[in-house]
Design an enzyme around this catalytic site. Structure first.
Site, PDB file in Angstrom:
ATOM      1  N   CYS A   6      -8.031  -8.857   5.518  1.00 34.15           N
ATOM      2  CA  CYS A   6      -7.330  -6.967   4.911  1.00 34.15           C
ATOM      3  C   CYS A   6      -7.321  -5.620   6.269  1.00 34.15           C
ATOM      4  O   CYS A   6      -8.331  -5.779   6.496  1.00 34.15           O
ATOM      5  CB  CYS A   6      -7.050  -6.364   3.367  1.00 34.15           C
ATOM      6  SG  CYS A   6      -6.596  -5.106   3.988  1.00 34.15           S
ATOM      7  N   CYS A   9      -9.824   1.633   4.300  1.00 28.81           N
ATOM      8  CA  CYS A   9     -11.048   0.933   3.167  1.00 28.81           C
ATOM      9  C   CYS A   9     -11.919   0.921   3.458  1.00 28.81           C
ATOM     10  O   CYS A   9     -12.651   0.282   4.401  1.00 28.81           O
ATOM     11  CB  CYS A   9      -9.844  -0.344   2.678  1.00 28.81           C
ATOM     12  SG  CYS A   9     -10.131  -0.484   0.628  1.00 28.81           S
ATOM     13  N   CYS A  61       1.335  -7.252 -12.382  1.00 31.96           N
ATOM     14  CA  CYS A  61       1.846  -8.134 -11.011  1.00 31.96           C
ATOM     15  C   CYS A  61       0.473  -8.942 -10.303  1.00 31.96           C
ATOM     16  O   CYS A  61       0.423  -7.975 -10.601  1.00 31.96           O
ATOM     17  CB  CYS A  61       2.155  -7.303 -10.638  1.00 31.96           C
ATOM     18  SG  CYS A  61       3.316  -8.142  -9.331  1.00 31.96           S
TER      19      CYS A  61
HETATM   20  N1  SAM Z   1      -6.106  -1.643  -2.356  1.00 30.97           N
HETATM   21  C1  SAM Z   1      -5.603  -2.398  -2.898  1.00 30.97           C
HETATM   22  C2  SAM Z   1      -6.280  -3.782  -3.455  1.00 30.97           C
HETATM   23  O1  SAM Z   1      -6.578  -4.566  -3.195  1.00 30.97           O
HETATM   24  O2  SAM Z   1      -6.253  -3.876  -4.780  1.00 30.97           O
HETATM   25  C3  SAM Z   1      -3.772  -2.421  -3.210  1.00 30.97           C
HETATM   26  C4  SAM Z   1      -3.977  -3.028  -1.814  1.00 30.97           C
HETATM   27  S1  SAM Z   1      -3.776  -4.591  -1.729  1.00 30.97           S
HETATM   28  C5  SAM Z   1      -3.242  -4.709   0.595  1.00 30.97           C
HETATM   29  C6  SAM Z   1      -3.006  -5.491  -2.616  1.00 30.97           C
HETATM   30  C7  SAM Z   1      -3.058  -6.816  -1.926  1.00 30.97           C
HETATM   31  O3  SAM Z   1      -2.043  -7.472  -0.824  1.00 30.97           O
HETATM   32  C8  SAM Z   1      -4.387  -7.856  -1.425  1.00 30.97           C
HETATM   33  O4  SAM Z   1      -4.853  -8.357  -2.462  1.00 30.97           O
HETATM   34  C9  SAM Z   1      -3.631  -9.172  -0.995  1.00 30.97           C
HETATM   35  O5  SAM Z   1      -3.806  -9.789  -2.559  1.00 30.97           O
HETATM   36  C10 SAM Z   1      -2.602  -9.306  -0.693  1.00 30.97           C
HETATM   37  N2  SAM Z   1      -2.967  -9.100   0.902  1.00 30.97           N
HETATM   38  C11 SAM Z   1      -3.504  -8.068   1.655  1.00 30.97           C
HETATM   39  N3  SAM Z   1      -3.458  -8.717   3.047  1.00 30.97           N
HETATM   40  C12 SAM Z   1      -3.235  -9.550   3.041  1.00 30.97           C
HETATM   41  C13 SAM Z   1      -3.047 -11.003   4.280  1.00 30.97           C
HETATM   42  N4  SAM Z   1      -3.781 -10.606   5.649  1.00 30.97           N
HETATM   43  N5  SAM Z   1      -2.007 -11.309   3.896  1.00 30.97           N
HETATM   44  C14 SAM Z   1      -1.502 -12.324   2.719  1.00 30.97           C
HETATM   45  N6  SAM Z   1      -2.120 -10.918   1.557  1.00 30.97           N
HETATM   46  C15 SAM Z   1      -2.387  -9.801   1.794  1.00 30.97           C
HETATM   47 FE1  SF4 Z   2      -9.219  -2.187   0.561  1.00 30.76          FE
HETATM   48 FE2  SF4 Z   2      -7.343  -3.857   1.713  1.00 30.76          FE
HETATM   49 FE3  SF4 Z   2      -9.347  -4.993   0.300  1.00 30.76          FE
HETATM   50 FE4  SF4 Z   2      -7.320  -3.891  -0.910  1.00 30.76          FE
HETATM   51  S1  SF4 Z   2      -6.911  -5.605  -0.111  1.00 30.76           S
HETATM   52  S2  SF4 Z   2      -9.370  -2.757  -1.064  1.00 30.76           S
HETATM   53  S3  SF4 Z   2      -6.653  -2.006   1.326  1.00 30.76           S
HETATM   54  S4  SF4 Z   2      -9.321  -4.061   1.961  1.00 30.76           S
END
Ligand code: SAM
Ligand code: SF4
Ligand code: DTB
Length: 331
Positions: free
Chosen positions: A73, A66, A201
């Site tokens: 992330c 990404c 959500c």
């Molecule tokens: N890429 C899309 C976005 O960011 O909207 C969808 C997937 S993203 C992984 C969805 C959510 O997962 C993020 O907004 C965050 O709140 C949660 N998330 C991601 N990594 C995380 C982590 N290491 N610990 C807790 N929550 C996490």
């Molecule tokens: Fe990309 Fe992760 Fe951010 Fe979603 S949460 S936009 S997957 S970097």
């Protein structure tokens, strides 16, 4: 007596408020824990079966690579976390995972993609996945990043029930965590989702170094939206090696429980999901979160890229607590 008590509670606690202030929510979060838990549990009982928890299973349909810089992330291409970039999964693979999730007892199937924003051709493919999963009799949710109004309508037409798009934290702290998209971008996507008639959500993360005012700011932004999100995921940061937040100090379990309790009080009819971080919370921490008003979880051994409690562990805990799996509809 019961009747009188309910009336007075209802009088002092109108069910749907959209005018919360940050200092007010800070005070809510800072109360003695027992006072906060008691109030949250009262609100929970007034609106839901307190012994029912809804189960959603996650599948990472497009992993890694990404371009965004979300500091938490593991799927950002900017950090070396060992997560590979993969293509969008095909319909058969997704259907296999969805069938397994249904057989294990999940009622909703959530598909996540590591995109900044889907391209129009991605929407066509995801629409096929939604139609296929919906055909199994599961509720559908996707989280694909920023969405344009037309794309939201296409997903709605494919039968999408929920769109997950988190605000993550307060408007003030947000810039410390993400620089590649703005808070307003996120609000615009939430507006497009709502306007398309898809259930929202939306939640955030606890443990990124934010203060109590930031937790209050996130909750205020959520509760002061024109309509409360139907589903509010509260994630504890999963500290993944290689991400900028890997060395963040662990958050206290009671702080997670406090955020859940405040979310329950402020958005009484929402499903408050105890999301990432359940492994760290342990059984006692989770039990407290259910008491505080959490009535939904991610169910299945994997979140997107990191581990989650095993299905058998969740079943055992539910047995110990007398919790039944399933959505109890808000009353
Ligand atoms: N890429 C899309 C976005 O960011 O909207 C969808 C997937 S993203 C992984 C969805 C959510 O997962 C993020 O907004 C965050 O709140 C949660 N998330 C991601 N990594 C995380 C982590 N290491 N610990 C807790 N929550 C996490
Ligand atoms: Fe990309 Fe992760 Fe951010 Fe979603 S949460 S936009 S997957 S970097
Ligand atoms: C949400 O609020 N939490 C989920 C889901 N929405 C997409 C994601 C949690 C991800 C945890 C880190 C990982 O497994 O990559």
């Amino acid at each position: 007596m019961q009747h009188v008590q309910r009336m007075s509670t209802a009088a002092s606690l109108p069910t749907e408020r959209h005018d919360w202030t940050v200092p007010e929510v800070e005070a809510l979060l800072n109360q003695p824990l027992n006072d906060l838990l008691f109030r949250a549990h009262q609100v929970h009982r007034e609106h839901f079966d307190p012994n029912a928890v809804q189960l959603s299973t996650l599948l990472n349909i497009k992993s890694g690579g990404c371009p965004e810089d979300c500091a938490y992330c593991p799927q950002s291409a900017r950090y070396d976390t060992g997560v590979n970039s993969e293509a969008l999964l095909d319909v058969d693979t997704v259907l296999g995972a969805a069938r397994n999730a249904k057989a294990a007892g999940a009622s909703r199937f959530c598909m996540g993609a590591a995109w900044r924003a889907p391209k129009d051709r991605d929407i066509v493919k995801v629409a096929e996945l939604i139609e296929a999963v919906k055909g199994l009799g599961l509720e559908t949710c996707v989280t694909l990043g920023m969405l344009k109004p037309q794309q939201a309508t296409q997903l709605k037409n494919a039968g999408l029930d929920y769109y997950n798009h988190n605000l993550d934290t307060s408007p003030e702290f947000y810039g410390e965590v993400i620089t590649t998209r703005t808070y307003q971008d996120r609000l615009d996507t939430l507006g497009a989702v709502r306007d398309a008639g898809i259930s929202v959500c939306c939640g955030g993360i606890v443990g990124m170094g934010e203060g109590v005012p930031d937790r209050a700011g996130l909750l205020c932004t959520l509760a002061n939206l024109p309509e409360h999100p139907e589903s509010v995921p509260i994630n504890q940061l999963v500290r993944v090696e290689g991400t900028p937040l890997a060395d963040q100090s662990p958050v206290d379990c009671f702080d997670v429980v406090r955020v859940i309790a405040a979310a329950r009080i402020m958005m009484p009819k929402a499903y408050v999901r105890l999301s990432a971080g359940r492994k760290e919370l342990g059984e006692a921490g989770q039990a407290l979160a259910y008491f505080a008003g959490a009535n939904s979880i991610f169910y299945g051994e994997q979140l997107l890229t990191t581990p989650n409690p095993l299905v058998d562990e969740d079943r055992q805990l539910f047995d110990k607590l007398g919790i039944t799996a399933g959505a109890s509809h808000p009353h």
